[in-house]
Design an enzyme around this catalytic site. Structure first.
Site, mmCIF file in Angstrom:
data_model
loop_
_atom_site.group_PDB
_atom_site.id
_atom_site.type_symbol
_atom_site.label_atom_id
_atom_site.label_comp_id
_atom_site.label_asym_id
_atom_site.label_seq_id
_atom_site.Cartn_x
_atom_site.Cartn_y
_atom_site.Cartn_z
ATOM 1 N N ASP A 66 0.184 71.045 -8.132
ATOM 2 C CA ASP A 66 -0.261 72.369 -7.819
ATOM 3 C C ASP A 66 -0.290 73.302 -9.238
ATOM 4 O O ASP A 66 0.499 74.142 -9.147
ATOM 5 C CB ASP A 66 0.454 73.149 -6.620
ATOM 6 C CG ASP A 66 -0.384 74.306 -6.078
ATOM 7 O OD1 ASP A 66 -1.460 74.591 -6.448
ATOM 8 O OD2 ASP A 66 0.494 75.113 -5.592
ATOM 9 N N LYS A 68 -3.369 74.735 -9.984
ATOM 10 C CA LYS A 68 -4.299 75.881 -10.278
ATOM 11 C C LYS A 68 -5.210 76.089 -11.323
ATOM 12 O O LYS A 68 -5.153 77.185 -11.816
ATOM 13 C CB LYS A 68 -3.589 77.182 -9.447
ATOM 14 C CG LYS A 68 -3.085 77.005 -8.084
ATOM 15 C CD LYS A 68 -2.516 78.438 -7.540
ATOM 16 C CE LYS A 68 -1.875 78.259 -6.311
ATOM 17 N NZ LYS A 68 -0.632 77.647 -6.290
ATOM 18 N N ASP A 71 -10.226 77.431 -16.036
ATOM 19 C CA ASP A 71 -10.452 77.419 -17.514
ATOM 20 C C ASP A 71 -11.903 77.136 -17.803
ATOM 21 O O ASP A 71 -12.584 76.737 -16.703
ATOM 22 C CB ASP A 71 -9.435 76.543 -18.210
ATOM 23 C CG ASP A 71 -9.091 77.168 -19.642
ATOM 24 O OD1 ASP A 71 -10.086 77.599 -20.196
ATOM 25 O OD2 ASP A 71 -8.010 77.071 -20.090
ATOM 26 N N ILE A 72 -12.292 76.715 -18.947
ATOM 27 C CA ILE A 72 -13.712 76.314 -19.190
ATOM 28 C C ILE A 72 -13.790 74.980 -18.893
ATOM 29 O O ILE A 72 -12.761 74.126 -18.553
ATOM 30 C CB ILE A 72 -13.839 76.463 -20.682
ATOM 31 C CG1 ILE A 72 -13.223 75.649 -21.628
ATOM 32 C CG2 ILE A 72 -14.029 78.001 -21.064
ATOM 33 C CD1 ILE A 72 -13.741 75.562 -23.056
ATOM 34 N N PRO A 73 -14.864 74.776 -18.276
ATOM 35 C CA PRO A 73 -15.249 73.114 -17.694
ATOM 36 C C PRO A 73 -14.497 71.964 -18.455
ATOM 37 O O PRO A 73 -13.829 71.122 -18.135
ATOM 38 C CB PRO A 73 -16.751 73.124 -17.472
ATOM 39 C CG PRO A 73 -17.106 74.491 -17.383
ATOM 40 C CD PRO A 73 -16.467 75.246 -18.218
ATOM 41 N N THR A 122 -2.606 83.091 -0.692
ATOM 42 C CA THR A 122 -2.116 83.746 0.717
ATOM 43 C C THR A 122 -1.301 84.838 0.377
ATOM 44 O O THR A 122 -0.792 85.650 1.498
ATOM 45 C CB THR A 122 -1.551 82.659 1.612
ATOM 46 O OG1 THR A 122 -0.514 82.056 0.680
ATOM 47 C CG2 THR A 122 -2.593 81.693 1.974
ATOM 48 N N ARG A 183 5.067 80.017 8.306
ATOM 49 C CA ARG A 183 6.251 80.807 8.443
ATOM 50 C C ARG A 183 6.728 80.321 10.053
ATOM 51 O O ARG A 183 5.819 80.944 10.853
ATOM 52 C CB ARG A 183 6.267 82.098 8.388
ATOM 53 C CG ARG A 183 5.984 82.645 7.039
ATOM 54 C CD ARG A 183 7.566 82.415 6.090
ATOM 55 N NE ARG A 183 7.274 82.635 4.673
ATOM 56 C CZ ARG A 183 6.890 81.773 3.778
ATOM 57 N NH1 ARG A 183 6.700 80.489 4.105
ATOM 58 N NH2 ARG A 183 7.127 82.384 2.562
ATOM 59 N N GLN A 192 4.259 86.126 1.295
ATOM 60 C CA GLN A 192 3.377 85.838 2.127
ATOM 61 C C GLN A 192 2.852 86.960 2.983
ATOM 62 O O GLN A 192 3.457 87.665 3.410
ATOM 63 C CB GLN A 192 3.494 84.514 2.742
ATOM 64 C CG GLN A 192 4.031 83.373 1.828
ATOM 65 C CD GLN A 192 2.805 82.865 1.121
ATOM 66 O OE1 GLN A 192 1.819 83.483 1.139
ATOM 67 N NE2 GLN A 192 3.093 81.622 0.631
ATOM 68 N N GLY A 212 7.455 75.872 1.734
ATOM 69 C CA GLY A 212 8.426 76.111 0.584
ATOM 70 C C GLY A 212 9.839 76.531 1.135
ATOM 71 O O GLY A 212 10.525 75.781 1.517
ATOM 72 N N ARG A 213 9.818 77.878 1.244
ATOM 73 C CA ARG A 213 11.004 78.462 1.098
ATOM 74 C C ARG A 213 11.926 78.323 2.541
ATOM 75 O O ARG A 213 13.107 78.151 2.530
ATOM 76 C CB ARG A 213 10.967 80.336 1.021
ATOM 77 C CG ARG A 213 10.828 80.169 -0.590
ATOM 78 C CD ARG A 213 10.459 81.589 -0.999
ATOM 79 N NE ARG A 213 8.705 81.764 -0.546
ATOM 80 C CZ ARG A 213 8.119 82.875 -1.112
ATOM 81 N NH1 ARG A 213 8.740 84.091 -1.239
ATOM 82 N NH2 ARG A 213 6.825 83.026 -0.572
HETATM 83 O O1 C5P Z 1 7.840 79.337 -0.048
HETATM 84 P P1 C5P Z 1 6.472 79.282 0.751
HETATM 85 O O2 C5P Z 1 6.358 78.459 1.929
HETATM 86 O O3 C5P Z 1 5.733 80.692 0.621
HETATM 87 O O4 C5P Z 1 5.386 78.703 -0.523
HETATM 88 C C1 C5P Z 1 4.177 78.354 -0.455
HETATM 89 C C2 C5P Z 1 3.710 77.441 -1.597
HETATM 90 O O5 C5P Z 1 2.313 77.379 -1.510
HETATM 91 C C3 C5P Z 1 3.958 77.934 -2.863
HETATM 92 O O6 C5P Z 1 4.513 76.954 -3.815
HETATM 93 C C4 C5P Z 1 2.783 78.729 -3.344
HETATM 94 O O7 C5P Z 1 2.621 78.577 -4.833
HETATM 95 C C5 C5P Z 1 1.663 77.805 -2.618
HETATM 96 N N1 C5P Z 1 0.456 78.636 -2.383
HETATM 97 C C6 C5P Z 1 0.505 79.621 -1.693
HETATM 98 N N2 C5P Z 1 -0.902 80.430 -1.439
HETATM 99 C C7 C5P Z 1 -2.072 79.716 -1.930
HETATM 100 C C8 C5P Z 1 -1.892 78.323 -2.657
HETATM 101 C C9 C5P Z 1 -0.645 77.922 -2.886
HETATM 102 O O8 C5P Z 1 1.476 80.095 -1.165
HETATM 103 N N3 C5P Z 1 -3.348 80.188 -1.776
#
Ligand code: C5P
Length: 240
Positions: A66, A68, A71-73, A122, A183, A192, A212-213
C-alpha cells in the site's frame, strides 16, 4: 496473483502498521493462517523496504503493498515495475493522479499484479474537502474516481465501506472493492471518519476488508482476527 476471495478468511486483510521487522514478525506469527492477506504500508516499507514483503511471504501469506503512488506517469510506471520484482499481489496508486498515470500503472502491471485505486482516504470527511479544493460530497468524488480507475484498467478500488453500493452501481463487477475504515461495534475510531462494521461492509458488497488497529492493538490479535472472520462469515451466511 490474487483472484476474487473465496472464503471469509480470504477477505480479511491485516494492515501491518508497525515500525520495524521485529514488531512485524511478532504480529505475523500471531495471525498467520488467520487472515487472507497482509498489507505492508508506508510506515513499515519506509523503515525496512523489501525485507518487510519477504517477512510476510516467508509465512506463506500474500502481500498487498500500500504505497498509494501518486507521481508523473513515467515514475509511477517505474515504481510498478520495481514492485513486480517483490512478489506482491496488490499495489495501490492514488486515483487523484489523472488517467495518464492510472493507465501507465495498469499497463506496466499487466496480469501480474492487481493495481488498486485509492479514491479518497477514509480519514477525510465532508468538512475537510474544501480545504484541499475538492467540491461535492465524498460519495460524488469516490464514484467519479472509481469510474475513472475502472475505465483506465485498474482491477480494484479502495473506498469507505459506506461507498461500496454507489461504486458498484457505477462500475459493476469490473473491479474488486477493498474497504479500510472497518471498526467492530464499540471499537475506537482513531482517525477514521467514514467507517463501518465488518458486517455492514460485507452486506454493502465489499470484497475485501482492511483492518489494522482493531487487530494489532487487541490483547489477542489472533482471536481478534478470528472474530472478524466469524463476523464476515455471518454477514455472508457461510461458515468460516
Ligand atoms: O488501523 P486501521 O484499521 O484504521 O487501518 C486502516 C489501514 O487502511 C491503514 O493502513 C491505512 O493506511 C489504510 N487506508 C485507509 N484509508 C484509505 C486507504 C487505506 O485507512 N482510503
Amino acid at each position: 496473483m490474487t483472484a476474487r476471495p473465496v472464503s471469509p478468511r480470504d477477505r480479511l486483510i491485516l494492515a501491518l502498521d508497525v515500525a520495524d521487522l521485529n514488531e512485524a514478525s511478532i504480529l505475523l506469527d500471531k495471525v498467520a493462517g488467520r487472515v487472507g492477506l497482509v498489507k505492508v504500508g508506508l510506515e513499515l516499507f519506509t523503515a525496512c523496504g523489501p525485507a518487510a514483503v519477504r517477512a510476510v511471504r516467508e509465512r506463506g501469506i500474500g502481500v498487498f503493498l500500500d504505497l498509494k503512488l501518486h507521481d508523473i506517469p513515467a515514475t509511477v510506471a517505474g515504481a510498478v515495475k520495481s514492485a513486480l520484482t517483490h512478489d506482491v499481489a496488490m499495489l495501490t496508486v492514488h486515483t487523484g493522479g489523472t488517467s495518464a498515470m492510472l493507465k501507465a500503472a495498469a499497463k506496466e502491471a499487466g496480469d501480474h499484479l492487481m493495481i488498486l485505486g485509492v479514491t479518497l482516504l477514509t480519514s477525510i470527511g465532508q468538512d475537510d474537502l474544501a480545504s484541499v479544493c475538492l467540491a461535492g460530497s465524498p460519495s460524488d468524488i469516490v464514484v467519479k474516481r472509481a469510474t475513472l480507475a475502472a475505465d483506465c484498467g485498474l482491477r480494484g478500488i479502495v473506498c469507505s465501506p459506506n461507498e461500496v453500493q454507489p461504486i458498484r452501481r457505477a462500475v459493476g463487477d469490473r473491479v474488486a472493492i477493498i474497504t479500510p475504515g472497518i471498526r467492530p461495534a464499540g471499537a475506537e475510531m482513531g482517525d477514521q471518519k467514514r467507517a463501518a462494521t465488518p458486517a455492514a461492509a460485507i452486506s454493502n458488497g465489499a470484497d475485501y476488508l482492511v483492518v489494522g488497529r482493531p487487530i494489532r492493538d487487541a490483547a489477542d490479535p489472533g482471536a481478534a482476527a478470528d472474530a472478524l472472520v466469524d463476523e464476515i462469515a455471518g454477514a455472508l451466511g457461510t461458515g468460516r
